[in-house]
Motif scaffolding. Structure first.
Motif, PDB file in Angstrom:
ATOM      1  N   GLU A  62      40.808  42.585  55.125  1.00 42.82           N
ATOM      2  CA  GLU A  62      40.091  43.283  53.866  1.00 42.82           C
ATOM      3  C   GLU A  62      40.590  41.928  52.778  1.00 42.82           C
ATOM      4  OE1 GLU A  62      42.316  46.830  52.937  1.00 42.82           O
ATOM      5  OE2 GLU A  62      41.418  47.808  54.462  1.00 42.82           O
ATOM      6  N   ASP A  63      41.087  41.279  53.176  1.00 41.56           N
ATOM      7  CA  ASP A  63      41.753  40.028  52.144  1.00 41.56           C
ATOM      8  C   ASP A  63      41.069  38.827  52.465  1.00 41.56           C
ATOM      9  OD1 ASP A  63      43.595  41.793  50.745  1.00 41.56           O
ATOM     10  OD2 ASP A  63      44.976  41.885  52.248  1.00 41.56           O
ATOM     11  N   PHE A  64      40.582  38.582  53.634  1.00 40.71           N
ATOM     12  CA  PHE A  64      40.002  37.277  53.928  1.00 40.71           C
ATOM     13  C   PHE A  64      38.620  37.474  54.581  1.00 40.71           C
ATOM     14  CE2 PHE A  64      39.899  33.465  56.754  1.00 40.71           C
ATOM     15  CZ  PHE A  64      40.104  32.472  55.840  1.00 40.71           C
ATOM     16  N   HIS A  65      37.619  36.615  54.076  1.00 45.46           N
ATOM     17  CA  HIS A  65      36.181  36.439  54.414  1.00 45.46           C
ATOM     18  C   HIS A  65      35.969  34.917  54.855  1.00 45.46           C
ATOM     19  CE1 HIS A  65      35.086  40.004  51.530  1.00 45.46           C
ATOM     20  NE2 HIS A  65      36.228  40.267  52.559  1.00 45.46           N
ATOM     21  N   GLU A  88      42.580  38.475  45.198  1.00 41.12           N
ATOM     22  CA  GLU A  88      43.493  38.044  44.082  1.00 41.12           C
ATOM     23  C   GLU A  88      44.765  37.965  44.786  1.00 41.12           C
ATOM     24  OE1 GLU A  88      43.630  38.733  39.511  1.00 41.12           O
ATOM     25  OE2 GLU A  88      44.135  40.453  40.464  1.00 41.12           O
ATOM     26  N   LYS A  89      45.137  38.914  45.553  1.00 37.78           N
ATOM     27  CA  LYS A  89      46.405  38.970  45.998  1.00 37.78           C
ATOM     28  C   LYS A  89      47.057  37.796  46.880  1.00 37.78           C
ATOM     29  CE  LYS A  89      47.175  41.396  49.557  1.00 37.78           C
ATOM     30  NZ  LYS A  89      47.471  42.677  50.585  1.00 37.78           N
ATOM     31  N   VAL A  90      45.991  37.304  47.689  1.00 38.72           N
ATOM     32  CA  VAL A  90      46.230  36.253  48.529  1.00 38.72           C
ATOM     33  C   VAL A  90      46.218  35.192  47.555  1.00 38.72           C
ATOM     34  CG1 VAL A  90      45.128  34.741  50.426  1.00 38.72           C
ATOM     35  CG2 VAL A  90      45.072  37.350  50.470  1.00 38.72           C
ATOM     36  N   PHE A  91      45.238  34.769  46.873  1.00 35.72           N
ATOM     37  CA  PHE A  91      45.193  33.710  46.043  1.00 35.72           C
ATOM     38  C   PHE A  91      46.372  33.705  45.050  1.00 35.72           C
ATOM     39  CE2 PHE A  91      44.380  31.732  41.643  1.00 35.72           C
ATOM     40  CZ  PHE A  91      43.755  30.477  42.070  1.00 35.72           C
ATOM     41  N   LYS A  92      46.954  34.560  44.436  1.00 41.05           N
ATOM     42  CA  LYS A  92      48.623  34.352  43.844  1.00 41.05           C
ATOM     43  C   LYS A  92      49.451  33.985  44.669  1.00 41.05           C
ATOM     44  CE  LYS A  92      47.399  37.695  40.120  1.00 41.05           C
ATOM     45  NZ  LYS A  92      47.283  36.677  39.096  1.00 41.05           N
ATOM     46  N   ALA A 134      29.820  45.318  47.890  1.00 37.70           N
ATOM     47  CA  ALA A 134      30.093  43.834  47.941  1.00 37.70           C
ATOM     48  C   ALA A 134      30.490  43.266  46.440  1.00 37.70           C
ATOM     49  CB  ALA A 134      28.779  43.121  48.477  1.00 37.70           C
ATOM     50  N   MET A 135      29.824  43.535  45.515  1.00 41.78           N
ATOM     51  CA  MET A 135      30.047  42.932  44.169  1.00 41.78           C
ATOM     52  C   MET A 135      31.198  43.521  43.672  1.00 41.78           C
ATOM     53  SD  MET A 135      27.713  40.910  43.843  1.00 41.78           S
ATOM     54  CE  MET A 135      26.979  40.571  45.617  1.00 41.78           C
ATOM     55  N   LEU A 136      31.612  44.801  43.625  1.00 44.20           N
ATOM     56  CA  LEU A 136      32.907  45.128  43.202  1.00 44.20           C
ATOM     57  C   LEU A 136      34.007  44.486  43.783  1.00 44.20           C
ATOM     58  CD1 LEU A 136      31.744  49.018  43.159  1.00 44.20           C
ATOM     59  CD2 LEU A 136      32.910  47.734  41.129  1.00 44.20           C
ATOM     60  N   GLU A 137      33.930  44.097  44.991  1.00 42.29           N
ATOM     61  CA  GLU A 137      34.699  43.571  45.829  1.00 42.29           C
ATOM     62  C   GLU A 137      34.953  41.966  45.432  1.00 42.29           C
ATOM     63  OE1 GLU A 137      36.327  42.866  50.516  1.00 42.29           O
ATOM     64  OE2 GLU A 137      34.179  43.004  50.021  1.00 42.29           O
ATOM     65  N   LEU A 138      33.851  41.522  45.358  1.00 42.30           N
ATOM     66  CA  LEU A 138      33.817  40.096  45.282  1.00 42.30           C
ATOM     67  C   LEU A 138      34.125  39.599  43.856  1.00 42.30           C
ATOM     68  CD1 LEU A 138      30.424  39.262  47.147  1.00 42.30           C
ATOM     69  CD2 LEU A 138      32.687  38.232  47.727  1.00 42.30           C
ATOM     70  N   GLY A 143      37.284  31.471  45.963  1.00 37.89           N
ATOM     71  CA  GLY A 143      36.684  30.870  47.098  1.00 37.89           C
ATOM     72  C   GLY A 143      37.131  29.285  47.217  1.00 37.89           C
ATOM     73  N   LYS A 144      37.168  29.153  48.426  1.00 37.11           N
ATOM     74  CA  LYS A 144      37.721  27.641  48.797  1.00 37.11           C
ATOM     75  C   LYS A 144      36.360  26.971  49.547  1.00 37.11           C
ATOM     76  CE  LYS A 144      41.034  24.362  50.650  1.00 37.11           C
ATOM     77  NZ  LYS A 144      42.042  24.007  51.439  1.00 37.11           N
ATOM     78  N   THR A 145      35.387  26.153  48.972  1.00 40.50           N
ATOM     79  CA  THR A 145      34.233  25.528  49.596  1.00 40.50           C
ATOM     80  C   THR A 145      34.277  24.164  49.800  1.00 40.50           C
ATOM     81  OG1 THR A 145      33.243  27.450  48.189  1.00 40.50           O
ATOM     82  CG2 THR A 145      31.737  25.761  49.208  1.00 40.50           C
ATOM     83  N   ILE A 146      33.845  23.732  50.932  1.00 38.29           N
ATOM     84  CA  ILE A 146      33.798  22.346  51.464  1.00 38.29           C
ATOM     85  C   ILE A 146      32.275  22.109  52.001  1.00 38.29           C
ATOM     86  CG2 ILE A 146      34.546  20.502  53.040  1.00 38.29           C
ATOM     87  CD1 ILE A 146      36.498  21.432  51.101  1.00 38.29           C
TER      88      ILE A 146
END
Length: 229
Positions: A62-65, A88-92, A134-138, A143-146
């Motif tokens: 639920e917290d990681f895609h 947001e929880k993971v990002f913080k 999806a939009m409500l979640e996103l 994001g971390k993008t390479i």
């Protein structure tokens, strides 16, 4: 063996291999992809360079895609990078020095720049309904993008070091001509998405520790370094 015979055998062998591959090989990780999102990224060290980014995503939790990124949704699309998406929880919870590599999705979602890609036969009204969860979640993710391929300057081969990518955070950062051109191509228009989403997205402020390129005015570029081994 002459070149023509060799070429013929190669193509015949490839056809047999491709057919056998579908029946004999497993593609388990790829088969888990269940979401196709289309948006835009720009290079962290140069906001004037944008790339249309098609994300094919798997939800590990639920917290990681995790997403594979192509430059289009066509069969001949270039595989240009990856993106990890966290709540947001993971990002913080990330180390402070790590947060500079991450961008918010708030503006992408609210502006309509990011949308759920569906098959051409699917009416837009169905797309609008299908993408709401999806939009409500996103909206409240990061994001971390390479990117490993810069197709805007090297369309044939993925040359150079990996590139950190960012996402837009306000109007005027991406040329409207680019957005309108995508809308004309797909029939999905960011402006209409924006207006529709105003009716169901909650008020939200992104964490200021993301999108640091905007707050401190500096970009990040990865450079290869020779080291002793």
């Amino acid at each position: 063996m002459n070149p023509e015979t060799q070429k013929k055998l190669y193509h015949e062998g490839s056809a047999i291999y491709d057919s056998a591959g579908v029946m004999m090989m497993t593609f388990t990780p790829i088969n888990q992809v269940h979401q196709h999102l289309c948006g835009f990224h720009f290079y962290a060290q140069d906001p004037t360079r944008h790339v249309e980014a098609h994300h094919f995503c798997v939800h590990r939790s639920e917290d990681f895609h995790q997403c594979i990124i192509y430059d289009s949704g066509e069969a001949d699309a270039r595989l240009i990078g990856i993106e990890y998406i966290v709540t947001e929880k993971v990002f913080k919870s990330l180390p402070e020095g790590e947060k500079k590599y991450w961008h918010s999705h708030k503006y992408e979602v609210e502006s309509g720049l990011l949308y759920l890609e569906t098959k051409g036969a699917i009416p837009n009204v169905i797309n609008d309904i299908a993408e709401q969860p999806a939009m409500l979640e996103l909206q409240q993710t990061y994001g971390k993008t390479i990117h490993t391929w810069q197709p805007d300057i090297s369309p044939e081969l993925p040359l150079g070091p990996p590139q950190l990518m960012m996402a837009y955070t306000k109007d005027g950062q991406l040329d409207d001509v680019v957005v309108k051109a995508r809308g004309q191509k797909t029939g999905i228009h960011a402006g209409k998405k924006k207006k529709l989403r105003e009716g169901y997205l909650p008020e939200y402020e992104a964490d200021p520790k993301a999108d640091q390129w905007e707050t401190d005015g500096t970009g990040i570029a990865f450079k290869a370094e020779d080291v002793s081994i």
